[in-house]
Design a protein around this motif. Sequence first.
Motif, short mmCIF file in Angstrom:
data_model
loop_
_atom_site.label_atom_id
_atom_site.label_comp_id
_atom_site.label_asym_id
_atom_site.label_seq_id
_atom_site.Cartn_x
_atom_site.Cartn_y
_atom_site.Cartn_z
N GLY A 1 0.83 -1.21 0.00
CA GLY A 1 0.00 0.00 0.00
C GLY A 1 0.86 1.25 0.00
O GLY A 1 1.83 1.34 0.75
N ILE A 2 0.50 2.20 -0.85
CA ILE A 2 1.25 3.45 -0.91
C ILE A 2 0.36 4.66 -0.66
O ILE A 2 0.70 5.79 -0.98
CB ILE A 2 2.02 3.61 -2.25
CG1 ILE A 2 1.09 3.38 -3.43
CG2 ILE A 2 3.22 2.69 -2.29
CD1 ILE A 2 1.73 3.70 -4.76
N GLY A 3 -0.77 4.40 -0.03
CA GLY A 3 -1.65 5.47 0.43
C GLY A 3 -1.94 6.53 -0.61
O GLY A 3 -2.31 6.23 -1.75
N ALA A 4 -1.73 7.79 -0.22
CA ALA A 4 -2.09 8.94 -1.05
C ALA A 4 -1.23 9.05 -2.31
O ALA A 4 -1.55 9.84 -3.20
CB ALA A 4 -1.95 10.22 -0.23
N TRP A 5 -0.17 8.29 -2.40
CA TRP A 5 0.71 8.40 -3.56
C TRP A 5 0.34 7.47 -4.71
O TRP A 5 0.97 7.51 -5.77
CB TRP A 5 2.15 8.16 -3.15
CG TRP A 5 2.75 9.32 -2.41
CD1 TRP A 5 2.16 10.53 -2.14
CD2 TRP A 5 4.05 9.40 -1.86
NE1 TRP A 5 3.02 11.34 -1.44
CE2 TRP A 5 4.19 10.67 -1.25
CE3 TRP A 5 5.12 8.51 -1.80
CZ2 TRP A 5 5.35 11.08 -0.61
CZ3 TRP A 5 6.28 8.91 -1.16
CH2 TRP A 5 6.39 10.19 -0.57
N LEU B 1 10.51 5.58 -1.61
CA LEU B 1 9.15 6.14 -1.68
C LEU B 1 8.15 5.27 -0.92
O LEU B 1 7.23 5.80 -0.30
CB LEU B 1 8.71 6.29 -3.14
CG LEU B 1 9.45 7.35 -3.96
CD1 LEU B 1 8.98 7.31 -5.41
CD2 LEU B 1 9.26 8.74 -3.36
N TYR B 2 8.34 3.97 -0.95
CA TYR B 2 7.40 3.08 -0.27
C TYR B 2 7.43 3.27 1.25
O TYR B 2 6.44 3.03 1.93
CB TYR B 2 7.70 1.61 -0.61
CG TYR B 2 7.47 1.30 -2.07
CD1 TYR B 2 6.18 1.16 -2.58
CD2 TYR B 2 8.53 1.18 -2.95
CE1 TYR B 2 5.97 0.89 -3.91
CE2 TYR B 2 8.33 0.91 -4.30
CZ TYR B 2 7.05 0.76 -4.77
OH TYR B 2 6.83 0.51 -6.10
N GLU B 3 8.54 3.71 1.77
CA GLU B 3 8.66 3.97 3.21
C GLU B 3 8.12 5.34 3.60
O GLU B 3 7.75 5.55 4.75
CB GLU B 3 10.13 3.86 3.65
CG GLU B 3 10.63 2.44 3.72
CD GLU B 3 9.97 1.63 4.83
OE1 GLU B 3 10.47 1.66 5.95
OE2 GLU B 3 8.95 0.98 4.55
N GLY C 1 0.90 5.00 3.80
CA GLY C 1 1.36 3.79 3.13
C GLY C 1 1.56 2.65 4.10
O GLY C 1 1.58 2.82 5.32
N GLU C 2 1.75 1.48 3.56
CA GLU C 2 1.91 0.27 4.37
C GLU C 2 3.32 0.16 4.94
O GLU C 2 3.49 -0.23 6.10
CB GLU C 2 1.61 -0.95 3.50
CG GLU C 2 1.67 -2.27 4.20
CD GLU C 2 1.22 -3.42 3.33
OE1 GLU C 2 0.96 -4.49 3.89
OE2 GLU C 2 1.13 -3.26 2.09
#
Length: 191
Positions: free
Chosen positions: A89-93, A114-116, A121-122
């Motif tokens: 999951g990358i939320g708002a991105w 970016l994933y962190e 995000g997850e």
Amino acid sequence: MSRYPTLYILRHGETEWNLANRLQGHFDSPLTERGREQASAQNAILKRCGLAGVSALSSPQGRAVVTAEIALAGTGLKAAPDPRLGEIGIGAWAGMLRETLLRQTPAAHDSYDLYEHAPEGEGFAALQKRCQRFLDSLTGPHVLITHGITSRMLRLILLGRTPAALRDMQGGQGVVFRLENGQQERLTLYT
């Protein structure tokens, strides 16, 4: 001897957003023609693997479902959906361009960072826990159709490596990773 059964792990074929260099996360984008060809290559590879007694699971996300349908055609397998195989999951991105996000996020040195940093995000720690729980639930050999980061995390766990090694994990569309007894083999049309 590994505590895990033999697994064949596939990443979905190329999508329109892969071409555009957009993060997909839980969003979805259709396969390109090349993505369909990659899934067909996976089909040819799987047909050489002797899949008697093997089951199949797929991420429920459209790009993985379509890849599963193509990759499993004629094998006698049909993939059941399993949300634990969904992409990180990358939320708002989700849906945003990597290039834009890297410019706007000085703490991110590359796309993996970016994933962190993704808002809501997850993150890798949560993905690792999800993947570990999933792998611990398997009772027999499976074909798994998933996504780029999730595939890497699953294989990282199966190989007994730490999350710091995620960047070093091979990726690839149109290939199949066979994991057996703590070893990984990258299967292509030409192996």
